[in-house]
Write a protein that holds these residues in place. Structure first.
Motif, PDB file in Angstrom:
ATOM      1  N   CYS A  91       0.861  -1.193   0.000  1.00 44.23           N
ATOM      2  CA  CYS A  91       0.000   0.000   0.000  1.00 44.23           C
ATOM      3  C   CYS A  91       0.889   1.231   0.000  1.00 44.23           C
TER       4      CYS A  91
ATOM      5  N   THR B  48      -5.601  -4.218   7.707  1.00 41.45           N
ATOM      6  CA  THR B  48      -4.807  -5.167   6.902  1.00 41.45           C
ATOM      7  C   THR B  48      -3.344  -4.710   6.870  1.00 41.45           C
TER       8      THR B  48
ATOM      9  N   TRP C 223       1.185  -4.448   4.221  1.00 40.52           N
ATOM     10  CA  TRP C 223       2.133  -3.380   3.855  1.00 40.52           C
ATOM     11  C   TRP C 223       3.081  -2.926   4.964  1.00 40.52           C
TER      12      TRP C 223
ATOM     13  N   LEU D 139      -0.222   4.102   1.363  1.00 46.35           N
ATOM     14  CA  LEU D 139      -0.596   4.918   2.521  1.00 46.35           C
ATOM     15  C   LEU D 139      -0.299   4.133   3.793  1.00 46.35           C
ATOM     16  N   ALA D 140      -0.606   4.717   4.931  1.00 47.77           N
ATOM     17  CA  ALA D 140      -0.335   4.049   6.213  1.00 47.77           C
ATOM     18  C   ALA D 140      -1.386   4.517   7.215  1.00 47.77           C
ATOM     19  N   CYS D 141      -2.607   4.023   7.051  1.00 51.31           N
ATOM     20  CA  CYS D 141      -3.697   4.461   7.933  1.00 51.31           C
ATOM     21  C   CYS D 141      -3.494   3.866   9.331  1.00 51.31           C
TER      22      CYS D 141
ATOM     23  N   TRP E 218      -5.611   3.142  11.588  1.00 55.08           N
ATOM     24  CA  TRP E 218      -6.595   2.125  11.959  1.00 55.08           C
ATOM     25  C   TRP E 218      -6.708   1.000  10.930  1.00 55.08           C
ATOM     26  N   CYS E 219      -5.769   0.930  10.002  1.00 56.87           N
ATOM     27  CA  CYS E 219      -5.837  -0.090   8.935  1.00 56.87           C
ATOM     28  C   CYS E 219      -5.970  -1.492   9.542  1.00 56.87           C
TER      29      CYS E 219
ATOM     30  N   GLY F   6      -4.559  -3.978   1.199  1.00 51.97           N
ATOM     31  CA  GLY F   6      -3.585  -3.174   0.480  1.00 51.97           C
ATOM     32  C   GLY F   6      -4.200  -2.212  -0.547  1.00 51.97           C
TER      33      GLY F   6
ATOM     34  N   ASN G  27      -7.832   3.262  -2.608  1.00 49.96           N
ATOM     35  CA  ASN G  27      -7.824   4.476  -1.782  1.00 49.96           C
ATOM     36  C   ASN G  27      -7.912   5.755  -2.635  1.00 49.96           C
TER      37      ASN G  27
ATOM     38  N   LYS H 223      -8.922   8.796   1.997  1.00 45.65           N
ATOM     39  CA  LYS H 223      -8.688   8.810   3.437  1.00 45.65           C
ATOM     40  C   LYS H 223      -8.734  10.233   3.993  1.00 45.65           C
TER      41      LYS H 223
HETATM   42  S1  SF4 Z   1      -6.772   1.213   5.047  1.00 47.18           S
HETATM   43 FE1  SF4 Z   1      -6.337   0.844   2.867  1.00 47.18          FE
HETATM   44  S2  SF4 Z   1      -5.264   2.701   2.230  1.00 47.18           S
HETATM   45 FE2  SF4 Z   1      -5.171   2.682   4.437  1.00 47.18          FE
HETATM   46  S3  SF4 Z   1      -3.212   1.677   4.905  1.00 47.18           S
HETATM   47 FE3  SF4 Z   1      -4.800   0.092   4.942  1.00 47.18          FE
HETATM   48  S4  SF4 Z   1      -4.764  -0.775   2.912  1.00 47.18           S
HETATM   49 FE4  SF4 Z   1      -3.700   1.197   2.780  1.00 47.18          FE
END
Ligand code: SF4
Length: 235
Positions: free
Chosen positions: A37, A46, A50, A39-41, A43-44, A86, A114, A135
């Motif tokens: 991925c 998954t 990444w 980005l680096a959310c 609260w992700c 991802g 995203n 996001k």
């Molecule tokens: S929520 Fe989606 S965009 Fe955000 S870090 Fe996780 S996989 Fe990436």
């Protein structure tokens, strides 16, 4: 080669379930979860796709040719595929032959993205539904990284694109309204989804979020897979 996430047992995360979120909620689908991925959310749910500070790439990812991925998808009696991650658009060049080959056999597709990477013409030809999830500030990313105006304009112009926002706090909805105005999005194309990785967390936010949806004419979506199976991979 496609970088595919692994399930807990190590096998590729290609599985048959029902869509848990968005406008296709409840639709039986084969899921293909791709790794990596941009980005680096915070609260992700998954991060194993990444976050190589906390997860091991070799353990979490398997690189497979499109023919093998196609065989695994076709092992299920289901011709609708959800390509997720991802961020799957990082691999759209590698996805192209797979999507073309499956489309020739009557498969349909939706892609979860995203919204930071523009789709190629080849992907646009075959993807029937785009679930775009830009996001917001509360994702913990830098806004400049999360919002690519040209890409969002491209998706906004596609009638088969829906915009699904993860809502952590009520003020996130103000940011959604700003994006609605900026990209001239019809409210029916906007979905608000509570942030949460447990049924309890979803229930707490679902106590106030539907009312805000009613107020603005947005759709509400829950996260059905979390309610049914918790945070389990491959469900
Ligand atoms: S929520 Fe989606 S965009 Fe955000 S870090 Fe996780 S996989 Fe990436």
């Amino acid at each position: 080669m496609l970088k595919v996430s692994r399930r807990s047992g190590g096998e590729p995360e290609i599985f048959h379930s029902v869509q848990g979120e968005g406008v296709s909620l409840g639709v039986p689908s084969v899921f293909l979860r791709l790794a990596t991925c941009n980005l680096a959310c915070s609260w992700c749910d998954t991060k194993y796709t990444w976050d190589w500070q906390n997860f091991n790439y070799q353990t979490e990812v398997v690189e497979l040719g499109p023919e093998i991925v196609q065989q695994k998808i076709q092992a299920y009696d289901c011709s609708h595929v959800v390509i997720t991650g991802g961020e799957p658009m990082l691999q759209q060049e590698e996805l192209q032959p797979l999507v073309e080959s499956l489309a020739a056999e009557g498969y349909t597709f939706e892609v979860e993205t995203n919204g930071t990477i523009p789709p190629t013409p080849g992907m646009l030809r075959h993807i029937g539904q785009w679930n775009v999830s830009p996001k917001l500030r509360t994702s913990g990313n830098q806004l400049l990284e999360t919002q690519n105006p040209l890409t969002l304009q491209t998706f906004a112009a596609l009638p088969d694109a829906y915009f699904k926002f993860v809502i952590s706090v009520e003020s996130d909805v103000d940011e959604v309204c700003t994006l609605r105005d900026q990209y001239d999005l019809a409210p029916q194309r906007i979905l608000l989804m509570p942030e949460g990785r447990t049924p309890d967390a979803l229930a707490r936010k679902s106590a106030w979020l539907p009312e805000l949806c009613v107020q603005h004419g947005f759709r509400f979506t829950t996260r059905l897979h979390i309610i049914l199976w918790g945070d389990e991979r491959g469900r």
